[in-house]
Design an enzyme around this catalytic site. Structure first.
Site, PDB file in Angstrom:
ATOM      1  N   SER A  79       1.896   0.423  -7.015  1.00 49.20           N
ATOM      2  CA  SER A  79       2.760  -0.568  -6.359  1.00 49.20           C
ATOM      3  C   SER A  79       3.858  -1.011  -7.318  1.00 49.20           C
ATOM      4  CB  SER A  79       1.937  -1.780  -5.925  1.00 49.20           C
ATOM      5  OG  SER A  79       0.843  -1.364  -5.129  1.00 49.20           O
TER       6      SER A  79
ATOM      7  N   HIS B 196      -3.451   4.380  -2.100  1.00 47.36           N
ATOM      8  CA  HIS B 196      -4.366   3.523  -1.342  1.00 47.36           C
ATOM      9  C   HIS B 196      -4.833   4.239  -0.067  1.00 47.36           C
ATOM     10  CE1 HIS B 196      -1.776   0.321  -3.381  1.00 47.36           C
ATOM     11  NE2 HIS B 196      -2.985  -0.020  -3.773  1.00 47.36           N
TER      12      HIS B 196
ATOM     13  N   LEU C 183       0.810  -1.211   0.000  1.00 49.58           N
ATOM     14  CA  LEU C 183       0.000   0.000   0.000  1.00 49.58           C
ATOM     15  C   LEU C 183       0.850   1.271   0.000  1.00 49.58           C
ATOM     16  CD1 LEU C 183      -2.616  -1.255   2.616  1.00 49.58           C
ATOM     17  CD2 LEU C 183      -2.751  -1.361   0.115  1.00 49.58           C
TER      18      LEU C 183
ATOM     19  N   VAL D 273      -3.859   9.730  -7.291  1.00 50.45           N
ATOM     20  CA  VAL D 273      -2.862  10.357  -6.422  1.00 50.45           C
ATOM     21  C   VAL D 273      -1.504  10.202  -7.102  1.00 50.45           C
ATOM     22  CG1 VAL D 273      -1.799  10.360  -4.138  1.00 50.45           C
ATOM     23  CG2 VAL D 273      -4.238   9.821  -4.381  1.00 50.45           C
TER      24      VAL D 273
ATOM     25  N   ASP E 252      -7.025   3.170 -12.049  1.00 53.65           N
ATOM     26  CA  ASP E 252      -7.418   2.010 -12.864  1.00 53.65           C
ATOM     27  C   ASP E 252      -8.798   2.335 -13.442  1.00 53.65           C
ATOM     28  OD1 ASP E 252      -5.360  -0.327 -11.950  1.00 53.65           O
ATOM     29  OD2 ASP E 252      -5.792   1.047 -10.321  1.00 53.65           O
TER      30      ASP E 252
HETATM   31  P1  AMP Z   1      -4.228  -2.155  -6.399  1.00 53.12           P
HETATM   32  O1  AMP Z   1      -3.665  -2.521  -5.074  1.00 53.12           O
HETATM   33  O2  AMP Z   1      -3.195  -1.654  -7.375  1.00 53.12           O
HETATM   34  O3  AMP Z   1      -5.135  -3.216  -6.973  1.00 53.12           O
HETATM   35  O4  AMP Z   1      -5.164  -0.902  -6.139  1.00 53.12           O
HETATM   36  C1  AMP Z   1      -6.199  -0.949  -5.220  1.00 53.12           C
HETATM   37  C2  AMP Z   1      -7.075   0.269  -5.386  1.00 53.12           C
HETATM   38  O5  AMP Z   1      -6.299   1.444  -5.183  1.00 53.12           O
HETATM   39  C3  AMP Z   1      -7.667   0.377  -6.796  1.00 53.12           C
HETATM   40  O6  AMP Z   1      -8.999   0.853  -6.714  1.00 53.12           O
HETATM   41  C4  AMP Z   1      -6.766   1.384  -7.456  1.00 53.12           C
HETATM   42  O7  AMP Z   1      -7.366   2.094  -8.505  1.00 53.12           O
HETATM   43  C5  AMP Z   1      -6.450   2.304  -6.298  1.00 53.12           C
HETATM   44  N1  AMP Z   1      -5.214   3.036  -6.557  1.00 53.12           N
HETATM   45  C6  AMP Z   1      -3.993   2.510  -6.828  1.00 53.12           C
HETATM   46  N2  AMP Z   1      -3.106   3.495  -7.084  1.00 53.12           N
HETATM   47  C7  AMP Z   1      -3.792   4.664  -6.984  1.00 53.12           C
HETATM   48  C8  AMP Z   1      -3.449   6.031  -7.150  1.00 53.12           C
HETATM   49  N3  AMP Z   1      -2.222   6.414  -7.485  1.00 53.12           N
HETATM   50  N4  AMP Z   1      -4.416   6.960  -6.951  1.00 53.12           N
HETATM   51  C9  AMP Z   1      -5.681   6.584  -6.641  1.00 53.12           C
HETATM   52  N5  AMP Z   1      -6.062   5.312  -6.474  1.00 53.12           N
HETATM   53  C10 AMP Z   1      -5.146   4.359  -6.638  1.00 53.12           C
END
Ligand code: AMP
Length: 295
Positions: free
Chosen positions: A199, A50, A46, A189, A163
Protein backbone atom coordinates in the site's frame (compact mmCIF):
# COMPACT_ATOMS: atom_id res chain seq x y z
CA UNK A 1 -25.60 -5.84 10.90
CA UNK A 2 -24.17 -2.32 10.92
CA UNK A 3 -25.21 -0.08 8.06
CA UNK A 4 -22.70 0.29 5.25
CA UNK A 5 -21.08 3.72 5.31
CA UNK A 6 -21.13 3.68 1.50
CA UNK A 7 -23.70 5.72 -0.33
CA UNK A 8 -25.16 4.55 -3.64
CA UNK A 9 -23.27 1.29 -3.47
CA UNK A 10 -24.88 -2.05 -2.76
CA UNK A 11 -22.80 -5.09 -2.06
CA UNK A 12 -25.35 -7.79 -2.54
CA UNK A 13 -23.57 -10.76 -1.07
CA UNK A 14 -21.13 -9.10 1.27
CA UNK A 15 -21.86 -8.03 4.84
CA UNK A 16 -20.07 -5.06 6.33
CA UNK A 17 -19.68 -4.93 10.10
CA UNK A 18 -18.25 -2.07 12.10
CA UNK A 19 -19.39 -3.07 15.59
CA UNK A 20 -17.09 -5.59 17.35
CA UNK A 21 -19.93 -7.02 19.47
CA UNK A 22 -22.14 -7.58 16.43
CA UNK A 23 -19.54 -9.42 14.40
CA UNK A 24 -18.62 -11.54 17.42
CA UNK A 25 -22.26 -12.54 17.93
CA UNK A 26 -22.60 -13.27 14.23
CA UNK A 27 -19.52 -15.54 14.06
CA UNK A 28 -20.49 -17.31 17.29
CA UNK A 29 -23.81 -18.24 15.67
CA UNK A 30 -22.06 -19.31 12.47
CA UNK A 31 -19.62 -21.49 14.39
CA UNK A 32 -22.51 -23.03 16.33
CA UNK A 33 -24.04 -23.88 12.95
CA UNK A 34 -20.82 -25.68 12.03
CA UNK A 35 -19.44 -23.09 9.60
CA UNK A 36 -15.69 -22.69 9.07
CA UNK A 37 -14.20 -19.20 9.11
CA UNK A 38 -11.08 -17.70 7.54
CA UNK A 39 -9.71 -14.27 8.46
CA UNK A 40 -7.43 -11.95 6.51
CA UNK A 41 -6.34 -8.99 8.65
CA UNK A 42 -5.42 -5.87 6.62
CA UNK A 43 -5.01 -2.13 6.91
CA UNK A 44 -6.91 -1.54 3.68
CA UNK A 45 -5.91 0.23 0.47
CA UNK A 46 -6.08 -3.25 -0.92
CA UNK A 47 -3.98 -4.38 -3.88
CA UNK A 48 -3.33 -7.63 -5.71
CA UNK A 49 -1.18 -8.92 -2.83
CA UNK A 50 -4.15 -8.67 -0.49
CA UNK A 51 -6.47 -10.12 -3.15
CA UNK A 52 -4.19 -13.14 -3.43
CA UNK A 53 -4.62 -13.79 0.30
CA UNK A 54 -8.40 -13.64 -0.20
CA UNK A 55 -8.27 -15.99 -3.18
CA UNK A 56 -6.18 -18.48 -1.21
CA UNK A 57 -8.57 -18.25 1.72
CA UNK A 58 -11.77 -18.58 -0.34
CA UNK A 59 -11.72 -22.36 -0.98
CA UNK A 60 -10.59 -23.17 2.57
CA UNK A 61 -13.58 -21.86 4.56
CA UNK A 62 -17.30 -21.25 4.28
CA UNK A 63 -17.01 -17.70 5.60
CA UNK A 64 -14.13 -15.45 4.54
CA UNK A 65 -13.67 -12.29 6.60
CA UNK A 66 -11.38 -9.40 5.68
CA UNK A 67 -10.69 -6.92 8.44
CA UNK A 68 -9.76 -3.38 7.46
CA UNK A 69 -8.29 -1.41 10.32
CA UNK A 70 -5.42 1.07 10.29
CA UNK A 71 -4.11 0.15 13.71
CA UNK A 72 -2.65 3.20 15.49
CA UNK A 73 -0.91 0.99 18.04
CA UNK A 74 1.56 -0.32 15.48
CA UNK A 75 2.67 3.11 14.22
CA UNK A 76 5.47 5.05 15.88
CA UNK A 77 5.02 8.76 16.71
CA UNK A 78 6.93 9.90 13.62
CA UNK A 79 5.45 7.33 11.25
CA UNK A 80 2.79 7.63 8.55
CA UNK A 81 -0.43 6.91 10.50
CA UNK A 82 -2.05 10.22 9.51
CA UNK A 83 -1.30 9.91 5.82
CA UNK A 84 -1.74 6.13 5.46
CA UNK A 85 -3.72 5.70 2.19
CA UNK A 86 -7.40 4.79 2.48
CA UNK A 87 -10.03 3.81 -0.10
CA UNK A 88 -12.88 2.00 1.60
CA UNK A 89 -15.10 1.87 -1.46
CA UNK A 90 -12.32 0.47 -3.67
CA UNK A 91 -11.49 -2.04 -0.92
CA UNK A 92 -15.11 -3.22 -0.84
CA UNK A 93 -14.99 -3.82 -4.59
CA UNK A 94 -11.73 -5.76 -4.31
CA UNK A 95 -13.20 -7.90 -1.54
CA UNK A 96 -16.41 -8.57 -3.40
CA UNK A 97 -14.54 -9.57 -6.55
CA UNK A 98 -12.48 -12.03 -4.50
CA UNK A 99 -15.65 -13.60 -3.09
CA UNK A 100 -15.24 -12.29 0.46
CA UNK A 101 -18.30 -12.74 2.69
CA UNK A 102 -17.67 -10.17 5.40
CA UNK A 103 -15.70 -6.97 5.80
CA UNK A 104 -15.01 -5.98 9.38
CA UNK A 105 -14.08 -2.33 9.51
CA UNK A 106 -14.22 -1.18 13.12
CA UNK A 107 -13.76 2.35 14.40
CA UNK A 108 -10.68 3.11 16.43
CA UNK A 109 -12.72 3.84 19.56
CA UNK A 110 -14.43 0.43 19.30
CA UNK A 111 -11.12 -1.41 19.22
CA UNK A 112 -9.40 0.80 21.81
CA UNK A 113 -12.15 2.26 24.01
CA UNK A 114 -11.24 4.61 26.84
CA UNK A 115 -9.59 2.60 29.61
CA UNK A 116 -8.05 0.00 27.31
CA UNK A 117 -4.84 -1.21 28.97
CA UNK A 118 -3.84 -4.66 27.75
CA UNK A 119 -0.93 -5.41 25.46
CA UNK A 120 0.19 -8.69 23.89
CA UNK A 121 3.96 -8.84 23.58
CA UNK A 122 6.09 -11.50 21.89
CA UNK A 123 9.71 -11.29 23.03
CA UNK A 124 12.71 -12.75 21.21
CA UNK A 125 11.47 -12.95 17.63
CA UNK A 126 10.44 -9.27 17.57
CA UNK A 127 13.80 -7.91 18.77
CA UNK A 128 15.76 -7.75 15.50
CA UNK A 129 14.98 -6.60 11.95
CA UNK A 130 11.93 -4.28 11.89
CA UNK A 131 11.50 -4.66 15.66
CA UNK A 132 14.87 -3.00 16.26
CA UNK A 133 13.87 0.04 14.18
CA UNK A 134 10.19 0.35 15.08
CA UNK A 135 9.92 0.24 18.88
CA UNK A 136 6.49 -0.97 19.98
CA UNK A 137 5.45 -1.90 16.44
CA UNK A 138 5.08 -5.64 16.99
CA UNK A 139 3.30 -5.18 20.33
CA UNK A 140 0.78 -3.13 18.37
CA UNK A 141 0.49 -5.87 15.76
CA UNK A 142 0.09 -8.77 18.20
CA UNK A 143 -2.36 -6.84 20.37
CA UNK A 144 -4.66 -6.00 17.48
CA UNK A 145 -4.37 -9.44 15.87
CA UNK A 146 -5.21 -11.13 19.18
CA UNK A 147 -8.29 -8.90 19.39
CA UNK A 148 -9.26 -9.63 15.79
CA UNK A 149 -8.91 -13.36 16.49
CA UNK A 150 -11.22 -13.06 19.49
CA UNK A 151 -13.74 -10.96 17.57
CA UNK A 152 -13.91 -13.05 14.39
CA UNK A 153 -13.10 -16.50 15.84
CA UNK A 154 -11.46 -17.85 12.68
CA UNK A 155 -10.33 -21.43 12.13
CA UNK A 156 -7.62 -20.14 9.78
CA UNK A 157 -5.89 -16.82 9.30
CA UNK A 158 -3.89 -15.75 6.25
CA UNK A 159 -0.81 -13.52 6.38
CA UNK A 160 1.63 -12.47 3.66
CA UNK A 161 5.29 -13.43 3.67
CA UNK A 162 5.87 -9.84 2.56
CA UNK A 163 5.78 -8.93 6.28
CA UNK A 164 7.95 -11.89 7.15
CA UNK A 165 8.73 -10.96 10.75
CA UNK A 166 5.05 -10.25 11.37
CA UNK A 167 4.10 -13.71 10.10
CA UNK A 168 6.78 -15.37 12.27
CA UNK A 169 5.64 -13.32 15.28
CA UNK A 170 1.98 -14.26 14.81
CA UNK A 171 2.94 -17.94 14.52
CA UNK A 172 4.88 -17.61 17.78
CA UNK A 173 1.95 -15.89 19.53
CA UNK A 174 -0.57 -18.46 18.31
CA UNK A 175 1.69 -21.24 19.49
CA UNK A 176 2.54 -19.66 22.84
CA UNK A 177 -1.03 -18.65 23.69
CA UNK A 178 -2.73 -21.75 22.22
CA UNK A 179 -5.05 -19.95 19.84
CA UNK A 180 -6.90 -22.76 18.02
CA UNK A 181 -6.14 -21.12 14.68
CA UNK A 182 -4.14 -22.36 11.71
CA UNK A 183 -1.79 -19.65 10.39
CA UNK A 184 -1.22 -19.77 6.66
CA UNK A 185 1.62 -17.83 5.05
CA UNK A 186 1.20 -16.62 1.48
CA UNK A 187 4.23 -15.89 -0.77
CA UNK A 188 5.01 -12.29 -1.75
CA UNK A 189 3.05 -10.93 -4.70
CA UNK A 190 5.21 -8.67 -6.86
CA UNK A 191 4.67 -6.21 -9.68
CA UNK A 192 5.78 -7.48 -13.10
CA UNK A 193 9.14 -5.73 -12.64
CA UNK A 194 9.78 -7.33 -9.25
CA UNK A 195 8.76 -4.60 -6.78
CA UNK A 196 6.93 -6.18 -3.82
CA UNK A 197 3.35 -4.90 -3.79
CA UNK A 198 2.61 -2.61 -0.86
CA UNK A 199 0.00 0.00 0.00
CA UNK A 200 2.96 2.31 0.70
CA UNK A 201 4.19 2.12 -2.93
CA UNK A 202 1.63 4.82 -3.61
CA UNK A 203 3.92 7.29 -1.78
CA UNK A 204 6.70 6.79 -4.37
CA UNK A 205 7.39 9.31 -7.14
CA UNK A 206 8.15 7.74 -10.55
CA UNK A 207 11.91 8.14 -10.00
CA UNK A 208 11.70 6.73 -6.46
CA UNK A 209 9.69 3.79 -7.72
CA UNK A 210 12.43 3.10 -10.25
CA UNK A 211 15.08 3.32 -7.54
CA UNK A 212 13.05 1.01 -5.27
CA UNK A 213 13.43 -1.73 -7.87
CA UNK A 214 17.04 -2.19 -6.78
CA UNK A 215 15.75 -3.79 -3.54
CA UNK A 216 14.10 -6.77 -5.21
CA UNK A 217 16.82 -6.87 -7.86
CA UNK A 218 19.44 -7.15 -5.12
CA UNK A 219 17.53 -9.96 -3.43
CA UNK A 220 17.10 -11.80 -6.74
CA UNK A 221 20.86 -11.50 -7.41
CA UNK A 222 21.60 -12.94 -3.99
CA UNK A 223 19.25 -15.82 -4.77
CA UNK A 224 21.19 -16.40 -8.01
CA UNK A 225 24.45 -16.45 -6.05
CA UNK A 226 22.87 -18.94 -3.61
CA UNK A 227 21.81 -21.13 -6.55
CA UNK A 228 25.41 -21.02 -7.79
CA UNK A 229 26.49 -22.44 -4.43
CA UNK A 230 27.28 -19.36 -2.31
CA UNK A 231 26.39 -20.07 1.33
CA UNK A 232 28.18 -17.28 3.20
CA UNK A 233 25.79 -14.65 4.49
CA UNK A 234 28.29 -11.80 4.27
CA UNK A 235 28.83 -12.42 0.55
CA UNK A 236 25.10 -12.69 -0.16
CA UNK A 237 24.56 -9.45 1.77
CA UNK A 238 27.31 -7.75 -0.22
CA UNK A 239 25.58 -8.82 -3.43
CA UNK A 240 22.38 -7.12 -2.28
CA UNK A 241 24.27 -4.02 -1.09
CA UNK A 242 26.23 -3.67 -4.33
CA UNK A 243 23.04 -3.82 -6.38
CA UNK A 244 21.36 -1.15 -4.26
CA UNK A 245 24.43 1.10 -4.23
CA UNK A 246 24.89 0.76 -8.00
CA UNK A 247 21.69 2.75 -8.36
CA UNK A 248 22.82 6.04 -9.91
CA UNK A 249 21.17 8.53 -7.54
CA UNK A 250 21.53 6.33 -4.44
CA UNK A 251 18.04 7.20 -3.28
CA UNK A 252 17.59 3.84 -1.49
CA UNK A 253 19.09 3.90 1.99
CA UNK A 254 19.22 0.50 3.66
CA UNK A 255 17.90 0.45 7.22
CA UNK A 256 18.84 -3.17 7.79
CA UNK A 257 19.85 -6.18 5.76
CA UNK A 258 20.08 -9.60 7.41
CA UNK A 259 20.32 -13.29 6.59
CA UNK A 260 18.28 -15.21 9.15
CA UNK A 261 16.91 -18.59 10.10
CA UNK A 262 13.37 -18.52 8.61
CA UNK A 263 11.74 -19.82 11.81
CA UNK A 264 13.59 -18.13 14.65
CA UNK A 265 14.82 -15.09 12.67
CA UNK A 266 18.21 -15.49 14.39
CA UNK A 267 20.95 -14.17 12.10
CA UNK A 268 23.17 -16.83 10.54
CA UNK A 269 26.68 -16.56 9.10
CA UNK A 270 26.64 -19.67 6.98
CA UNK A 271 23.49 -21.11 5.38
CA UNK A 272 23.03 -24.83 6.01
CA UNK A 273 19.74 -25.47 4.24
CA UNK A 274 17.28 -22.60 4.36
CA UNK A 275 17.36 -18.88 5.11
CA UNK A 276 15.47 -15.67 4.64
CA UNK A 277 17.23 -12.52 3.48
CA UNK A 278 15.25 -9.59 4.84
CA UNK A 279 15.73 -5.87 4.38
CA UNK A 280 14.15 -2.51 5.05
CA UNK A 281 15.10 0.64 3.20
CA UNK A 282 14.09 4.26 2.93
CA UNK A 283 13.34 5.59 -0.50
CA UNK A 284 12.93 9.28 0.16
CA UNK A 285 10.63 9.33 3.19
CA UNK A 286 8.99 6.02 2.33
CA UNK A 287 10.03 2.95 4.28
CA UNK A 288 9.84 -0.26 2.27
CA UNK A 289 10.50 -3.86 3.29
CA UNK A 290 11.22 -6.92 1.20
CA UNK A 291 12.67 -10.39 1.65
CA UNK A 292 13.44 -13.58 -0.14
CA UNK A 293 13.36 -17.18 1.03
CA UNK A 294 16.27 -19.44 0.10
CA UNK A 295 16.21 -21.83 -1.64
P1 AMP B 1 -1.29 -4.65 5.30
O1 AMP B 1 -2.59 -4.13 4.79
O2 AMP B 1 -0.10 -4.01 4.65
O3 AMP B 1 -1.22 -4.68 6.81
O4 AMP B 1 -1.23 -6.16 4.84
C1 AMP B 1 -2.22 -7.07 5.18
C2 AMP B 1 -1.76 -8.47 4.86
O5 AMP B 1 -1.47 -8.56 3.47
C3 AMP B 1 -0.47 -8.85 5.60
O6 AMP B 1 -0.55 -10.20 6.00
C4 AMP B 1 0.58 -8.65 4.55
O7 AMP B 1 1.73 -9.43 4.73
C5 AMP B 1 -0.16 -9.07 3.30
N1 AMP B 1 0.47 -8.48 2.11
C6 AMP B 1 0.69 -7.16 1.87
N2 AMP B 1 1.36 -7.01 0.71
C7 AMP B 1 1.57 -8.26 0.22
C8 AMP B 1 2.23 -8.77 -0.93
N3 AMP B 1 2.81 -7.98 -1.82
N4 AMP B 1 2.24 -10.11 -1.11
C9 AMP B 1 1.68 -10.94 -0.19
N5 AMP B 1 1.05 -10.51 0.91
C10 AMP B 1 0.99 -9.20 1.13
Amino acid sequence: MAASPLKNTVFIKMKIFTDPKQIQQYVLAQRAAGKTIALIPTMGYLHRGHATLMEQARPTAEIVIVSIFVNPLQFGPREDLDIYPRDFEGDCRTCEQAGVDIIFSPRMSDIYPAGFQTEVSVAEITRGLCGAHRPGHFNGVTTVVAKLFNLTLPHKAFFGEKDYQQLATIRQMVNDLNFPIEIIGVPIVREADGLAMSSRNTYLSPSQRKAALSLSRGLFRAREAFKQGERQSSILQQTVRNTIQADADRSCQLEYLAVCDPETLVEIEQIEKVAVIALAARVGKTRLIDNILLP
